[in-house]
Design an enzyme around this catalytic site. Structure first.
Site, mmCIF file in Angstrom:
data_model
loop_
_atom_site.group_PDB
_atom_site.id
_atom_site.type_symbol
_atom_site.label_atom_id
_atom_site.label_comp_id
_atom_site.label_asym_id
_atom_site.label_seq_id
_atom_site.Cartn_x
_atom_site.Cartn_y
_atom_site.Cartn_z
ATOM 1 N N GLU A 54 8.692 20.913 -23.464
ATOM 2 C CA GLU A 54 8.135 21.007 -22.422
ATOM 3 C C GLU A 54 8.232 22.361 -21.541
ATOM 4 O OE1 GLU A 54 5.624 18.796 -22.020
ATOM 5 O OE2 GLU A 54 5.815 16.941 -22.716
ATOM 6 N N HIS A 64 -1.002 15.297 -29.093
ATOM 7 C CA HIS A 64 -1.431 13.819 -28.976
ATOM 8 C C HIS A 64 -1.763 13.214 -30.185
ATOM 9 C CE1 HIS A 64 -1.344 13.813 -24.119
ATOM 10 N NE2 HIS A 64 -0.097 13.440 -24.701
ATOM 11 N N ARG A 99 0.883 -1.353 0.036
ATOM 12 C CA ARG A 99 -0.037 0.093 -0.020
ATOM 13 C C ARG A 99 0.631 1.182 -0.002
ATOM 14 N NH1 ARG A 99 -2.779 -2.939 4.103
ATOM 15 N NH2 ARG A 99 -4.631 -4.112 3.134
ATOM 16 N N HIS A 126 -0.971 19.719 -26.164
ATOM 17 C CA HIS A 126 -0.847 18.352 -25.751
ATOM 18 C C HIS A 126 -2.279 17.771 -26.524
ATOM 19 C CE1 HIS A 126 2.445 18.895 -23.453
ATOM 20 N NE2 HIS A 126 2.756 17.600 -23.044
ATOM 21 N N LYS A 135 6.258 24.497 -12.624
ATOM 22 C CA LYS A 135 5.467 23.273 -12.279
ATOM 23 C C LYS A 135 5.093 23.345 -10.970
ATOM 24 C CE LYS A 135 4.482 18.643 -13.348
ATOM 25 N NZ LYS A 135 4.600 17.581 -14.249
ATOM 26 N N HIS A 186 7.389 12.594 -28.328
ATOM 27 C CA HIS A 186 6.279 13.288 -27.679
ATOM 28 C C HIS A 186 6.154 14.618 -27.932
ATOM 29 C CE1 HIS A 186 3.449 14.368 -24.520
ATOM 30 N NE2 HIS A 186 4.339 14.946 -23.953
ATOM 31 N N ARG A 221 -3.822 22.778 -13.240
ATOM 32 C CA ARG A 221 -2.816 21.741 -13.727
ATOM 33 C C ARG A 221 -3.232 21.706 -15.133
ATOM 34 N NH1 ARG A 221 -0.159 16.941 -10.553
ATOM 35 N NH2 ARG A 221 1.170 16.296 -12.045
ATOM 36 N N LYS A 266 2.623 12.126 -10.567
ATOM 37 C CA LYS A 266 1.448 11.240 -11.457
ATOM 38 C C LYS A 266 2.213 10.143 -11.696
ATOM 39 C CE LYS A 266 -1.457 14.701 -14.151
ATOM 40 N NZ LYS A 266 -1.659 14.908 -15.510
ATOM 41 N N GLU A 308 -5.159 17.928 -10.455
ATOM 42 C CA GLU A 308 -5.669 18.434 -11.699
ATOM 43 C C GLU A 308 -7.033 18.672 -11.785
ATOM 44 O OE1 GLU A 308 -3.345 16.900 -15.182
ATOM 45 O OE2 GLU A 308 -5.032 17.349 -16.534
#
Ligand code: NAD
Ligand code: ZN
Length: 333
Positions: free
Chosen positions: A176, A237, A112, A233, A212, A249, A226, A134, A222
């Site tokens: 980025e 994407h 956990r 993107h 960030k 990317h 965020r 994330k 988010e």
């Protein structure tokens, strides 16, 4: 050092050249340590960390997105069980966003949750993916669909590791940082408007991290702000998916940002791309229907509206709700 303030989930981001040589001073490695890296990351980085740990195990996974899988996660978890890792032991990721996302995911699951340290060695991971919590793996061809928000205990960045990174990967990560400059920090953006960006790498990393940090501190999960980090993107994407691996990317994000900017911003972006010696992916080499389908597929779960980020002026990105048709229409520009 930059402190990410997230209440009980707060942590330090250690940013300094040579940090890899003093990992044991900055992180608690006086325990069992599962070091996750991939075949493309020079092995000496993982070995340096292993040498400074009490009891280290190095897991080298194959290079690339394929390692962000439940199967690889299970292999690592099985090893941790086999080596009798307890709740007090830890996981360290050494590499790019792939091993970072995978390592954080594994750490969030074992008993956990055990301590997770992220040591990013690509520019993309140093300016973006290693902080913010994330974690994810892919499933059934869908990227990042399984995961958790799980903050690291610390992030350790050593810009010296970028010396071995191929130039294309370096520039890939810069997009980025350019994204963060365009939406939130004009000073950061302006660092790219001359050809001295290579001498300013440390400053670029620091400034991108500060953007960030600011964004994540206000919206860890988010719910709104965020989303600003998604500039370029949504359409990016779409291109990435239709590129079938031909483009990275960040390169697709570079293209995506142009579609969501005012003319004035577009001009500056193009100037920067030229300074970076970057040639944009050729628009006509994409199957437009495939790009559109991928965008629709990405957004299917929400509704006919789509959250997008539009930049009309450098440093001032805005999050807007657009009808899906309006997003797709941008592609006709
Ligand atoms: P990556 O991890 O695949 O690394 C790129 C390549 O560089 C790999 O082949 C790797 O072996 C090699 N490499 C890494 N460090 C090196 C070094 N110092 N010297 C030489 N080679 C080195 O790719 P990436 O661009 O770092 O990350 C992409 C991943 O990050 C994607 O899976 C994406 O979904 C994820 N991501 C996550 C977040 C987040 O918030 N968690 C944000 C953005 C991207
Ligand atoms: Zn990105």
């Amino acid at each position: 050092m930059i402190r990410m303030e997230l209440g009980k989930n707060s942590y330090n981001i250690e940013l300094e050249r040579g940090n890899l040589n003093r990992v044991s001073e900055l992180l608690n490695l006086d325990r069992k340590v599962m070091i996750i890296t991939d075949e493309g990351v020079p092995i000496q980085y993982a070995e340096k960390i292993a040498k400074q740990s009490k009891e280290a195990y190095i897991k080298v996974v194959p290079q690339g997105e394929g390692s962000k899988s439940l199967q690889t996660a299970e292999e690592i978890l099985t090893d941790m069980l086999k080596y009798q890792f307890s709740r007090k032991d830890c996981v360290v990721a050494v590499g790019g966003g792939v091993v970072g996302d995978l390592g954080g995911f594994v750490a969030s699951l074992y008993m956990r949750g055990v301590d997770f340290y992220n040591i990013p060695t690509t520019l993309l991971a140093q300016v973006d993916s290693s902080i913010g919590g994330k974690t994810a793996v892919n499933l059934a061809g869908i990227k990042n669909i399984i995961g958790a928000f799980y903050q690291p205990k610390a992030v350790l960045i050593d810009p010296d590791t970028l010396d071995t990174l191929p130039e294309r990967q370096l520039v890939n990560g810069l997009f980025e940082a350019i994204k963060m400059g365009a939406t939130n920090d004009k000073e950061l953006f302006d660092l790219f408007l001359n050809d001295e960006w290579k001498d300013n790498l440390d400053l670029i990393i620091e400034k991108a991290l500060l953007v960030k940090k600011y964004v994540v501190e206000q919206d860890e999960k988010e719910s709104h702000l965020r989303k600003i980090l998604n500039f370029g993107h949504t359409i990016g994407h779409g291109f990435e998916s239709a590129a079938h691996g031909r483009y990275l990317h960040g390169e697709c994000v570079a293209l995506g940002m142009l579609y969501m900017s005012s003319e004035e911003v577009q001009e500056q972006l193009c100037e920067i791309y030229e300074n970076l010696g970057f040639e944009l992916p050729e628009f006509y080499s994409f199957n437009l229907e495939e790009v559109k389908e991928a965008i629709l597929h990405d957004k299917k779960a929400s509704n006919s509206n789509c959250s997008v980020v539009y930049v009309s002026e450098i440093g001032k990105g805005s999050i807007e709700e657009w009808p899906m048709e309006a997003v797709l229409e941008r592609l006709e520009f």
